[in-house]
Enzyme design. Structure first.
Site, PDB file in Angstrom:
ATOM      1  N   HIS A 149       0.877  -1.180   0.066  1.00  0.00           N
ATOM      2  CA  HIS A 149       0.024   0.247   0.080  1.00  0.00           C
ATOM      3  C   HIS A 149       0.866   1.088   0.146  1.00  0.00           C
ATOM      4  CE1 HIS A 149      -2.718   3.235   0.974  1.00  0.00           C
ATOM      5  NE2 HIS A 149      -1.982   3.529   1.942  1.00  0.00           N
ATOM      6  N   GLU A 160      -3.015   9.119   6.813  1.00  0.00           N
ATOM      7  CA  GLU A 160      -2.699   7.425   7.147  1.00  0.00           C
ATOM      8  C   GLU A 160      -1.171   7.506   7.943  1.00  0.00           C
ATOM      9  OE1 GLU A 160      -4.152   6.038   2.643  1.00  0.00           O
ATOM     10  OE2 GLU A 160      -1.864   5.938   3.318  1.00  0.00           O
TER      11      GLU A 160
HETATM   12  P1  ADP Z   1      -3.723   1.426  -4.944  1.00  0.00           P
HETATM   13  O1  ADP Z   1      -3.300   0.365  -3.781  1.00  0.00           O
HETATM   14  O2  ADP Z   1      -2.869   0.962  -6.124  1.00  0.00           O
HETATM   15  O3  ADP Z   1      -3.700   2.749  -4.533  1.00  0.00           O
HETATM   16  P2  ADP Z   1      -6.516   1.058  -4.602  1.00  0.00           P
HETATM   17  O4  ADP Z   1      -6.505   2.090  -3.493  1.00  0.00           O
HETATM   18  O5  ADP Z   1      -7.399   1.534  -5.811  1.00  0.00           O
HETATM   19  O6  ADP Z   1      -5.101   0.908  -5.111  1.00  0.00           O
HETATM   20  O7  ADP Z   1      -6.987  -0.209  -3.996  1.00  0.00           O
HETATM   21  C1  ADP Z   1      -6.783  -0.392  -2.841  1.00  0.00           C
HETATM   22  C2  ADP Z   1      -6.318  -2.140  -2.989  1.00  0.00           C
HETATM   23  O8  ADP Z   1      -7.492  -2.823  -3.291  1.00  0.00           O
HETATM   24  C3  ADP Z   1      -5.157  -2.580  -4.086  1.00  0.00           C
HETATM   25  O9  ADP Z   1      -4.023  -2.039  -3.844  1.00  0.00           O
HETATM   26  C4  ADP Z   1      -5.570  -4.010  -4.253  1.00  0.00           C
HETATM   27  O10 ADP Z   1      -4.914  -4.581  -3.288  1.00  0.00           O
HETATM   28  C5  ADP Z   1      -7.129  -4.029  -4.096  1.00  0.00           C
HETATM   29  N1  ADP Z   1      -7.910  -3.816  -5.497  1.00  0.00           N
HETATM   30  C6  ADP Z   1      -8.151  -2.417  -5.821  1.00  0.00           C
HETATM   31  N2  ADP Z   1      -8.945  -2.749  -7.045  1.00  0.00           N
HETATM   32  C7  ADP Z   1      -9.344  -3.981  -6.993  1.00  0.00           C
HETATM   33  C8  ADP Z   1     -10.200  -4.521  -7.963  1.00  0.00           C
HETATM   34  N3  ADP Z   1     -10.801  -3.956  -8.889  1.00  0.00           N
HETATM   35  N4  ADP Z   1     -10.192  -5.935  -7.515  1.00  0.00           N
HETATM   36  C9  ADP Z   1      -9.661  -6.659  -6.823  1.00  0.00           C
HETATM   37  N5  ADP Z   1      -8.821  -5.926  -5.753  1.00  0.00           N
HETATM   38  C10 ADP Z   1      -8.539  -4.533  -6.031  1.00  0.00           C
HETATM   39 MG    MG Z   2      -5.070   3.568  -2.822  1.00  0.00          MG
END
Ligand code: ADP
Ligand code: MG
Length: 169
Positions: A149, A160
């Site tokens: 993350h 955060e």
């Molecule tokens: P990031 O971690 O790149 O900032 P997001 O905040 O959009 O991404 O999403 C949080 C976490 O949720 C992602 O790191 C991933 O583990 C999971 N995730 C996000 N979108 C999806 C999806 N469409 N299907 C399954 N898991 C997802």
């Molecule tokens: Mg995110």
């Protein structure tokens, strides 16, 4: 501009013995670790870390569509995903850290790579070390596992850091 940001090595990164390798990407990228701890996150902390606001739920649903899934209701899909995500993040210990440097928030996102490891650029952590995909994860009704993350913007970073390192205010 000098900034700070939050990185969490998720349970898959700890399980796969990738803590050292992951940290090396950030240190080689010129970022300084100014706080770090291994913790088992509880449901309350993770609920605050990934809040269920409408805009964020829509973003999650859209990422499934981008991966090739047919989505009718983005928000409803997002709500499902955030539930899977909380299960994933709480299934084992994680390593939380604060990283500092010039444009740290953007730099860390670049070094980390795109959310879906199967679409992440080579040379990034998720592109090199990730072995999951959003499509596969959605079929198996679980969150995509992508090791990291990283805060998405300045507001997220400050919120955060306070959440995971209250002593750093
Ligand atoms: P990031 O971690 O790149 O900032 P997001 O905040 O959009 O991404 O999403 C949080 C976490 O949720 C992602 O790191 C991933 O583990 C999971 N995730 C996000 N979108 C999806 C999806 N469409 N299907 C399954 N898991 C997802
Ligand atoms: Mg995110």
């Amino acid at each position: 501009m000098k900034e700070r940001t939050l990185v969490i090595i998720k349970p898959d990164g700890v399980e796969r013995n990738l803590i050292g390798k992951i940290i090396d990407y950030y240190e080689r990228g010129g970022l300084k670790i100014t706080a770090m701890k291994m913790v088992r996150a509880d449901k309350a902390l993770v609920g605050r870390h990934y809040p269920e606001d409408d805009e964020y739920m829509t973003t999650l649903g859209k990422k499934s569509e981008k991966a090739g899934e047919k989505i009718k209701d983005y928000k409803a899909m997002g709500r499902k995903i955030v539930g899977w995500l909380r299960t994933y993040i709480t299934r084992g210990p994680v390593v939380a850290m604060v990283l500092e440097g010039t444009n740290a928030i953007q730099r860390v996102r670049e070094i980390t790579g795109y959310t879906d490891p199967s679409a992440a650029e080579k040379g990034t952590i998720r592109g090199d070390l990730g072995n999951d995909s959003i499509l596969k994860a959605n079929k198996e009704r679980r969150s995509a596992e992508n090791l990291i993350h990283a805060s998405g913007n300045r507001e997220e970073a400050e919120r955060e850091i306070k959440l995971w390192f209250p002593e750093m205010g």
